[in-house]
Enzyme design. Structure first.
Site, PDB file in Angstrom:
ATOM      1  CB  THR A 235      -4.119   9.238   5.663  1.00  0.00           C
ATOM      2  OG1 THR A 235      -3.236   8.184   6.066  1.00  0.00           O
ATOM      3  CG2 THR A 235      -5.476   8.672   5.292  1.00  0.00           C
ATOM      4  CD1 TRP A 236       3.095  11.524   5.029  1.00  0.00           C
ATOM      5  CD2 TRP A 236       3.538  11.900   2.871  1.00  0.00           C
ATOM      6  NE1 TRP A 236       4.382  12.016   4.954  1.00  0.00           N
ATOM      7  CE2 TRP A 236       4.675  12.264   3.640  1.00  0.00           C
ATOM      8  CE3 TRP A 236       3.581  12.042   1.486  1.00  0.00           C
ATOM      9  CZ2 TRP A 236       5.836  12.773   3.070  1.00  0.00           C
ATOM     10  CZ3 TRP A 236       4.744  12.538   0.915  1.00  0.00           C
ATOM     11  CH2 TRP A 236       5.851  12.900   1.697  1.00  0.00           C
TER      12      TRP A 236
ATOM     13  CG  ASP B 163      -1.726   3.560   2.690  1.00  0.00           C
ATOM     14  OD1 ASP B 163      -1.362   2.374   2.805  1.00  0.00           O
ATOM     15  OD2 ASP B 163      -0.956   4.528   2.818  1.00  0.00           O
TER      16      ASP B 163
ATOM     17  CE1 TYR C  48       2.861   7.930   5.901  1.00  0.00           C
ATOM     18  CE2 TYR C  48       0.552   7.413   5.577  1.00  0.00           C
ATOM     19  CZ  TYR C  48       1.871   7.313   5.179  1.00  0.00           C
ATOM     20  OH  TYR C  48       2.182   6.615   4.027  1.00  0.00           O
TER      21      TYR C  48
ATOM     22  CD  GLN D 177       1.625   2.231   0.540  1.00  0.00           C
ATOM     23  OE1 GLN D 177       1.910   3.308   1.044  1.00  0.00           O
ATOM     24  NE2 GLN D 177       0.653   1.453   1.019  1.00  0.00           N
TER      25      GLN D 177
ATOM     26  CE1 TYR E 140       6.148   7.118  -1.680  1.00  0.00           C
ATOM     27  CE2 TYR E 140       6.015   4.753  -1.282  1.00  0.00           C
ATOM     28  CZ  TYR E 140       6.764   5.918  -1.375  1.00  0.00           C
ATOM     29  OH  TYR E 140       8.128   5.884  -1.162  1.00  0.00           O
TER      30      TYR E 140
END
Length: 273
Positions: free
Chosen positions: A18-19, A47, A52, A158, A186
């Site tokens: 969801t960045w 995530d 963010y 991560q 990621y």
């Protein structure tokens, strides 16, 4: 959907990142719809992070999981400057409010900062005992950090990992795999679209009747204990990400990709974005 065990729970090997979500109000409905579509397609690991959009992405996730909380596995991350004995409980409460839930399945330290890892772990463990989080883990930590952490309770690491960023394959990835610690990748299809324009990647995609992004995901998921968390907002991209789990690359595909994106031959500084 193929799954693996993360934090004692069976989760899909392709989740949803969801960045950059939550930054533009005009995209809010589209982002919520994309996450809900992904959940329908089996990508039930979501995530996010307090960083963010300064909580905006968590709010998008909170709306997307309305009525679906029992179906999803929520991952969020705490800023390093909040990762103290006093800061973590407060940060977690803010994330819980934005996510509109009473617990986070997996709570990560976003990267290492000023506070001792021991202090961060102590605060994480208190949250776990209180039922605010299911498990905890880390992000952007290298082997030396993990060895210093020396905590079997750490559920995951991560990190940046894709065809263009293979540095972790020299030591960090084997270290995690030897300890059955899943690695969450990621930016699994790179950034800015540069990776997806590579001629070799496009040729392999054409042979498989797939997209370059799907091949990049399949390349990651050929390994055990790796979870990819691509971000998608367009419905078609969401569906393609979900379908990538069924792609099987041939030895000649992997060899061709190794020529263009060679394996690391020595220790590299851990890449981050």
């Amino acid at each position: 959907m193929k799954t693996l065990e993360l934090a004692g729970v069976s989760v899909p090997v392709i989740g949803q990142g969801t960045w950059r979500m939550g930054e533009e109000p005009s995209r809010h409905k589209q982002e919520v719809a994309a996450l809900r579509l992904g959940i329908e397609r089996g990508m039930t690991l979501l995530d996010t992070a307090e960083m963010y959009a300064e909580g905006g992405a968590e709010s998008v996730v909170g709306e997307a999981i309305t009525g679906l909380r029992d179906q999803v596995f929520l991952v969020s991350k705490v800023y390093p400057h909040n990762a103290s004995r006093k800061g973590i409980p407060l940060a977690c409460e803010r994330s819980l409010r934005r996510l509109d839930t009473d617990y986070i399945d997996l709570y990560l330290l976003h990267w290492r900062g000023q506070y001792p890892l021991e202090e961060t772990v102590e605060a994480f463990e208190r949250l776990r005992e209180e039922g605010k989080i299911g498990r905890w883990g880390v992000s952007n930590l290298d082997v030396a950090d993990l060895e210093e952490l020396a905590a079997p309770a750490c559920a995951t690491n991560q990190v940046l990992y894709n065809l263009q960023a293979r540095g972790i394959e020299f030591d960090l990835l084997p270290w995690c795999q030897q300890r059955s610690m899943p690695v969450m990748a990621y930016c699994p299809v790179g950034q800015g679209g540069h990776l997806l324009k590579d001629p070799t990647l496009r040729q392999i995609a054409d042979r498989h009747g797939a997209t370059p992004a799907q091949i990049a995901l399949a390349w990651l998921l050929r390994q055990d204990n790796v979870i990819a968390i691509p971000k998608a907002v367009q419905p078609e991209h969401v569906r393609l990400n979900a379908d990538a789990v069924d792609l099987k690359l041939e030895p000649q595909d992997l060899a061709a990709l190794d020529l263009v994106f060679p394996r690391p031959q020595g220790k590299q500084r851990l890449a981050m974005v």
